[in-house]
Every structure is written in structure tokens, then in C-alpha cells.
Scaffold this motif. Structure first.
Motif, short mmCIF file in Angstrom:
data_model
loop_
_atom_site.label_atom_id
_atom_site.label_comp_id
_atom_site.label_asym_id
_atom_site.label_seq_id
_atom_site.Cartn_x
_atom_site.Cartn_y
_atom_site.Cartn_z
N VAL A 173 -14.21 8.05 1.72
CA VAL A 173 -13.76 9.29 2.35
C VAL A 173 -13.00 10.15 1.35
O VAL A 173 -12.42 9.66 0.38
N GLY A 174 -13.01 11.45 1.62
CA GLY A 174 -12.17 12.37 0.86
C GLY A 174 -10.89 12.62 1.63
O GLY A 174 -10.93 12.85 2.84
N VAL A 175 -9.73 12.53 0.97
CA VAL A 175 -8.45 12.66 1.66
C VAL A 175 -7.49 13.57 0.90
O VAL A 175 -7.62 13.77 -0.31
N THR A 176 -6.54 14.12 1.64
CA THR A 176 -5.41 14.82 1.02
C THR A 176 -4.32 13.80 0.72
O THR A 176 -4.39 12.65 1.15
N ARG A 177 -3.29 14.22 -0.02
CA ARG A 177 -2.19 13.31 -0.31
C ARG A 177 -1.48 12.92 0.97
O ARG A 177 -1.07 11.76 1.14
N GLU A 178 -1.35 13.86 1.91
CA GLU A 178 -0.70 13.56 3.19
C GLU A 178 -1.51 12.54 3.97
O GLU A 178 -0.94 11.61 4.57
N ALA A 179 -2.83 12.69 3.97
CA ALA A 179 -3.68 11.73 4.68
C ALA A 179 -3.59 10.36 4.02
O ALA A 179 -3.59 9.32 4.71
N TYR A 180 -3.51 10.34 2.70
CA TYR A 180 -3.38 9.07 1.98
C TYR A 180 -2.14 8.31 2.44
O TYR A 180 -2.20 7.11 2.74
N GLU A 181 -1.02 9.02 2.51
CA GLU A 181 0.24 8.38 2.92
C GLU A 181 0.13 7.83 4.34
O GLU A 181 0.62 6.73 4.65
N GLU A 182 -0.53 8.58 5.21
CA GLU A 182 -0.68 8.15 6.60
C GLU A 182 -1.58 6.92 6.70
O GLU A 182 -1.31 5.99 7.46
N ILE A 183 -2.66 6.91 5.93
CA ILE A 183 -3.57 5.77 5.93
C ILE A 183 -2.89 4.52 5.40
O ILE A 183 -3.06 3.42 5.94
N VAL A 184 -2.09 4.67 4.35
CA VAL A 184 -1.36 3.53 3.80
C VAL A 184 -0.42 2.93 4.84
O VAL A 184 -0.30 1.71 4.98
N GLN A 185 0.22 3.81 5.63
CA GLN A 185 1.09 3.34 6.70
C GLN A 185 0.30 2.60 7.77
O GLN A 185 0.74 1.55 8.28
N GLU A 186 -0.88 3.11 8.10
CA GLU A 186 -1.72 2.45 9.09
C GLU A 186 -2.15 1.06 8.60
O GLU A 186 -2.20 0.10 9.38
N ILE A 187 -2.45 0.95 7.32
CA ILE A 187 -2.83 -0.34 6.75
C ILE A 187 -1.67 -1.32 6.86
O ILE A 187 -1.85 -2.50 7.19
N ALA A 188 -0.46 -0.84 6.59
CA ALA A 188 0.73 -1.70 6.68
C ALA A 188 0.93 -2.19 8.11
O ALA A 188 1.26 -3.36 8.33
N GLU A 189 0.73 -1.30 9.09
CA GLU A 189 0.90 -1.69 10.48
C GLU A 189 -0.20 -2.67 10.91
O GLU A 189 0.07 -3.63 11.65
N PHE A 190 -1.41 -2.43 10.44
CA PHE A 190 -2.51 -3.35 10.76
C PHE A 190 -2.24 -4.74 10.20
O PHE A 190 -2.47 -5.76 10.86
N ARG A 191 -1.72 -4.79 8.98
CA ARG A 191 -1.40 -6.07 8.35
C ARG A 191 -0.38 -6.84 9.18
O ARG A 191 -0.49 -8.05 9.36
N LYS A 192 0.60 -6.13 9.71
CA LYS A 192 1.61 -6.76 10.57
C LYS A 192 0.97 -7.35 11.82
O LYS A 192 1.32 -8.46 12.25
N ARG A 193 0.01 -6.62 12.41
CA ARG A 193 -0.65 -7.11 13.62
C ARG A 193 -1.48 -8.35 13.32
O ARG A 193 -1.54 -9.28 14.13
#
Length: 277
Positions: A224-244
Motif C-alpha cells: 500500500v501507499g501511505v502518508t507519514r500519518e497513516a504509517y504512525e497509525e498503522i504501527v499503533q494498530e500492529i502494536a495493539e494487535f500484538r497485544k491481543r
């Protein structure tokens, strides 16, 4: 941000959660309140300041809004009960429940031994495998590993894990984990060791593409193509998924197999670097 199990006050946790999110994005109290189902944009701000309280139902909604999972949600709700309790007996009951949750799910923090633990795949794998094979000799543990490893290496690894306080060995020769999970301490050398572990595990992942049946592995990807803001949000989602995922995996004490989950999100282009030049 500190792990929730290090907190005893839910108001401070809410304040720290907000501050942490605010430092990384344009997060607002209004956005936070909306995610938790409150119409007032400043409700949670007032809660963090001690001006408003949370009901039991609202506490759960706030926990979900903060992406807490499993025992984290339970711990947060017990903190709310502890804060609001009028009777000493109720306060003690809530606090004891908090202690029990923390004891059951606390993580071993590695500092001095971090480089050695994260520097070799055998350490995390045998930490999971040995307790799942009570009575097994080093050779049997070695044969249970997909990657090639000798009985002598297994013995050396187990001795290290016991010495580091990551496994306990009883008089019958059985092993059990001392903590639910392992995390790193504030070491400058740790990132180097973790990079080495990622490299090893990445190589193992490639081998399983052909060496493991599809019904026993899961590979997927998206470009996917992303902006820097989208990158930061996706990284956070990955962190939350890892916790689950961790919450699901640690829910049961039994282990059938030891799996590794690699989460990778990396650039395939260098437009930003070219602009800087």
C-alpha cells in the motif's frame, strides 16, 4: 508508556494514556471521549482530574477505547472499583484482585541478560518448549525443534534460562516459566540483539514456505501507499494487535506447538530519502 500493571490509580493511567497519544499524534480529549461513547468532549479529562467518576459500564468502554485487552481490561476495571470503593472491605477486595491479575500476568524485565536472550532464537523457543514437554531430555527437545540444534546446545540454553530466572527446574527435572512474558529493559545494546533475533526468525519464516504444510502456517501480505500519518497509525494498530495475540496465547497454560509471529511493515520505495537529497 508504562505497562498498566504498574499502575494502581486509573485516573493517572487515563492521563498518561492521553499524554502518550498526544505526543505521537493530534489526539484530543474529544476524540478520546467519542471513542468511549461520551457526548461531552471533556468528560474523560474531568475524570482524569478527579472531577467525574466512571460507572462500571463506562469503565469497560474506556478500557476498550484505550485498546486494552483481556486481563488489561479487567485490571483497569478493578482500579476503578478500588478508587470508588466506600468500604474498606470493598477497597481491599478490589486491590487484592489487582494484585492477583498483576501476579498472573507480570512480565520478566530483562536488563543485563537482554543481549544474550534476544540474540539467539533458541532462548525464546526453548523457554516455551521445555515446560510443554515435561520430563523430556535435551535430545528430545532438540528433535522437537524444526531448526537444527544439538542436545548440548539445548542443555546450555536451558542452563542459561534457569540462571537468568526465566525458567525454574524442579527436582524431577521438569521446567516451568517464572513469568508469563519477557520484555526488555532500558539498554542501549538491546536493539542490536533484537535485530539479530528478527533476522534469525525471518530466515526461519522463509524456510517454512516450502517446509511446512499450508494448514499449519499462515502467510499474507499487502502493498500500500501511505502518508507519514497513516504509517504512525498503522504501527499503533500492529502494536495493539500484538497485544491481543499475546492475550489469546497466554490464556491457556497448555502448549501444543511453539509458533513465531513475525509482524513486518517496511518501505519498498525511498521517495522521502530522495527528497532530502
Amino acid at each position: 508508556m508504562e505497562d498498566i500493571l504498574t499502575y494502581t490509580g486509573y485516573r493517572q493511567y487515563i492521563a498518561d494514556y492521553y499524554a502518550d497519544k498526544k505526543a505521537k499524534s493530534a489526539f484530543t480529549w474529544q476524540e478520546f471521549a467519542r471513542a468511549a461513547g461520551f457526548s461531552s468532549p471533556v468528560y474523560l479529562k474531568y475524570v482524569s482530574e478527579g472531577r467525574f467518576n466512571l460507572s462500571d459500564e463506562a469503565a469497560f468502554r474506556v478500557a476498550v477505547a484505550m485498546h486494552l485487552v483481556d486481563y488489561e481490561q479487567e485490571y483497569f476495571c478493578e482500579m476503578v472499583k478500588f478508587d470508588h470503593a466506600k468500604k474498606d472491605s470493598d477497597k481491599k477486595a478490589a486491590f487484592n484482585k489487582m494484585l492477583a491479575i498483576a501476579e498472573a500476568h507480570k512480565a520478566k524485565i530483562l536488563e543485563g541478560e537482554a543481549f544474550r536472550f534476544f540474540g539467539d532464537w533458541k532462548n525464546p523457543v526453548l523457554r516455551e518448549l521445555a515446560p510443554a514437554m515435561p520430563g523430556a531430555k535435551p535430545l528430545a527437545l532438540a528433535h522437537a525443534c524444526r531448526a537444527k540444534v544439538s542436545a548440548a546446545e539445548v542443555t546450555e540454553t536451558l542452563n542459561f534460562l534457569v540462571k537468568a530466572g526465566l525458567l525454574q527446574k524442579d527436582e524431577d527435572g521438569n521446567y516451568k516459566q517464572t513469568e508469563k512474558s519477557v520484555t526488555t529493559g532500558p539498554m542501549e545494546v538491546t536493539p542490536l540483539a533484537v535485530r539479530n533475533l528478527h533476522r534469525q526468525m525471518g530466515e526461519f519464516a522463509l524456510d517454512t514456505i516450502e517446509g511446512v504444510p499450508q494448514d499449519k502456517r499462515q502467510f499474507s501480505g499487502v502493498t500500500v501507499g501511505v502518508t507519514r500519518e497513516a504509517y504512525e497509525e498503522i504501527v499503533q494498530e500492529i502494536a495493539e494487535f500484538r497485544k491481543r495475540v499475546i492475550a489469546i496465547a497466554t490464556r491457556d497454560s497448555a502448549t501444543d506447538e511453539v509458533y513465531r509471529l513475525n509482524m513486518q511493515f517496511f518501505p519498498m520505495t525511498n521517495k522521502g530519502e530522495n527528497k532530502k537529497g
